[in-house]
Design a protein around this motif. Structure first.
Motif, PDB file in Angstrom:
ATOM      1  N   ARG A 136       9.072   2.855   9.329  1.00 43.06           N
ATOM      2  CA  ARG A 136       9.524   3.956   8.553  1.00 43.06           C
ATOM      3  C   ARG A 136       8.219   4.331   7.956  1.00 43.06           C
ATOM      4  NH1 ARG A 136      12.749   4.493   3.173  1.00 43.06           N
ATOM      5  NH2 ARG A 136      10.940   6.032   2.794  1.00 43.06           N
ATOM      6  N   VAL A 137       8.012   5.690   7.675  1.00 46.33           N
ATOM      7  CA  VAL A 137       7.119   6.126   6.627  1.00 46.33           C
ATOM      8  C   VAL A 137       7.677   5.995   5.376  1.00 46.33           C
ATOM      9  CG1 VAL A 137       5.939   8.243   5.927  1.00 46.33           C
ATOM     10  CG2 VAL A 137       6.272   7.878   8.418  1.00 46.33           C
ATOM     11  N   LEU A 138       6.624   5.482   4.442  1.00 44.80           N
ATOM     12  CA  LEU A 138       7.006   5.481   3.003  1.00 44.80           C
ATOM     13  C   LEU A 138       7.006   6.834   2.414  1.00 44.80           C
ATOM     14  CD1 LEU A 138       5.435   2.000   2.086  1.00 44.80           C
ATOM     15  CD2 LEU A 138       7.734   2.290   2.418  1.00 44.80           C
ATOM     16  N   MET A 190       5.029  -1.065  -2.240  1.00 48.46           N
ATOM     17  CA  MET A 190       3.972  -0.963  -1.017  1.00 48.46           C
ATOM     18  C   MET A 190       3.457   0.249  -1.219  1.00 48.46           C
ATOM     19  SD  MET A 190       6.065  -2.622   2.395  1.00 48.46           S
ATOM     20  CE  MET A 190       7.744  -2.525   1.982  1.00 48.46           C
ATOM     21  N   LYS A 191       4.379   1.443  -1.618  1.00 49.56           N
ATOM     22  CA  LYS A 191       3.489   2.873  -1.712  1.00 49.56           C
ATOM     23  C   LYS A 191       2.267   2.545  -2.960  1.00 49.56           C
ATOM     24  CE  LYS A 191       4.395   7.446  -1.191  1.00 49.56           C
ATOM     25  NZ  LYS A 191       5.691   8.505  -1.127  1.00 49.56           N
ATOM     26  N   GLY A 192       2.487   2.099  -3.936  1.00 46.99           N
ATOM     27  CA  GLY A 192       1.831   1.755  -4.995  1.00 46.99           C
ATOM     28  C   GLY A 192       0.496   0.803  -4.595  1.00 46.99           C
ATOM     29  N   GLN A 193       0.550   0.099  -3.669  1.00 49.40           N
ATOM     30  CA  GLN A 193      -0.427  -0.720  -3.276  1.00 49.40           C
ATOM     31  C   GLN A 193      -1.193  -0.088  -2.023  1.00 49.40           C
ATOM     32  OE1 GLN A 193       1.616  -4.040  -1.661  1.00 49.40           O
ATOM     33  NE2 GLN A 193       1.508  -5.212  -3.804  1.00 49.40           N
ATOM     34  N   GLY A 194      -0.910   1.278  -1.678  1.00 56.58           N
ATOM     35  CA  GLY A 194      -1.501   2.084  -0.670  1.00 56.58           C
ATOM     36  C   GLY A 194      -1.116   1.970   0.617  1.00 56.58           C
TER      37      GLY A 194
END
Length: 171
Positions: free
Chosen positions: A169-171, A118-122
């Motif tokens: 939550r924040v990633l 998810m983080k990698g997807q922005g």
């Protein structure tokens, strides 16, 4: 040793078994037993094949692979509701581990992998919905950094309506 990879069509039967057996184990006493007993791996696999084949689906599926194939599954994608964290948000739609393997870190491994993707997807945050009565799942998500944000929704399962709480939550 368990590793996580992208789900493929060959995993559908195993994922459907994990999901159906997971529901039947996790929701005893929360959902009507007749509802749980009516769930079938075959029916779930038909729906999963149809869903998996959608050309424009935005969700992603990962599987945890053990010695004899899939032992866990997570599905995630764009958040379907507004959450209070600024920026783009993802959502964990479902996470299940074979009932006989819960508590061994497989769910945590799947969640970490989904968060990384998810983080990698922005995405800057993640949300999910959990039954308010499912204390075990709520503790699991809280240990992973999720917090209930005050949002709730009702879902009907046969003759019963249950409340789901949104966590984020924040990633």
């Amino acid at each position: 040793m368990v590793h996580v990879r992208e789900m493929d069509r060959a995993d559908i039967e195993a994922v459907s078994t994990i999901r159906v057996r997971g529901w039947q184990a996790a929701y005893v006493g929360m959902l009507p037993q007749t509802y749980l007993d009516a769930m079938t791996v075959e029916g779930d696999a038909v729906r999963r094949r149809r869903f998996f084949s959608q050309p424009r689906r935005q969700s992603r599926d990962l599987v945890a692979i053990g010695d004899h194939g899939p032992v866990g599954w997570i599905c995630f994608g764009p958040c379907r509701s507004e959450i209070s964290v600024p920026g783009q948000a993802g959502e964990v739609y479902a996470v299940y581990v074979s009932p006989d393997l819960t508590g061994q870190g497989i769910g945590r491994k799947l969640l970490r992998a989904a968060h990384a993707q998810m983080k990698g997807q922005g995405f800057e945050a993640s949300a999910l919905w959990v039954l308010s009565d499912n204390q075990r799942a709520r503790r699991f998500y809280e240990r992973a950094g999720y917090q209930a944000d005050g949002a709730s929704q009702d879902d009907s399962y046969g003759e019963i309506t249950l409340t789901e709480l949104r966590y984020q939550r924040v990633l």
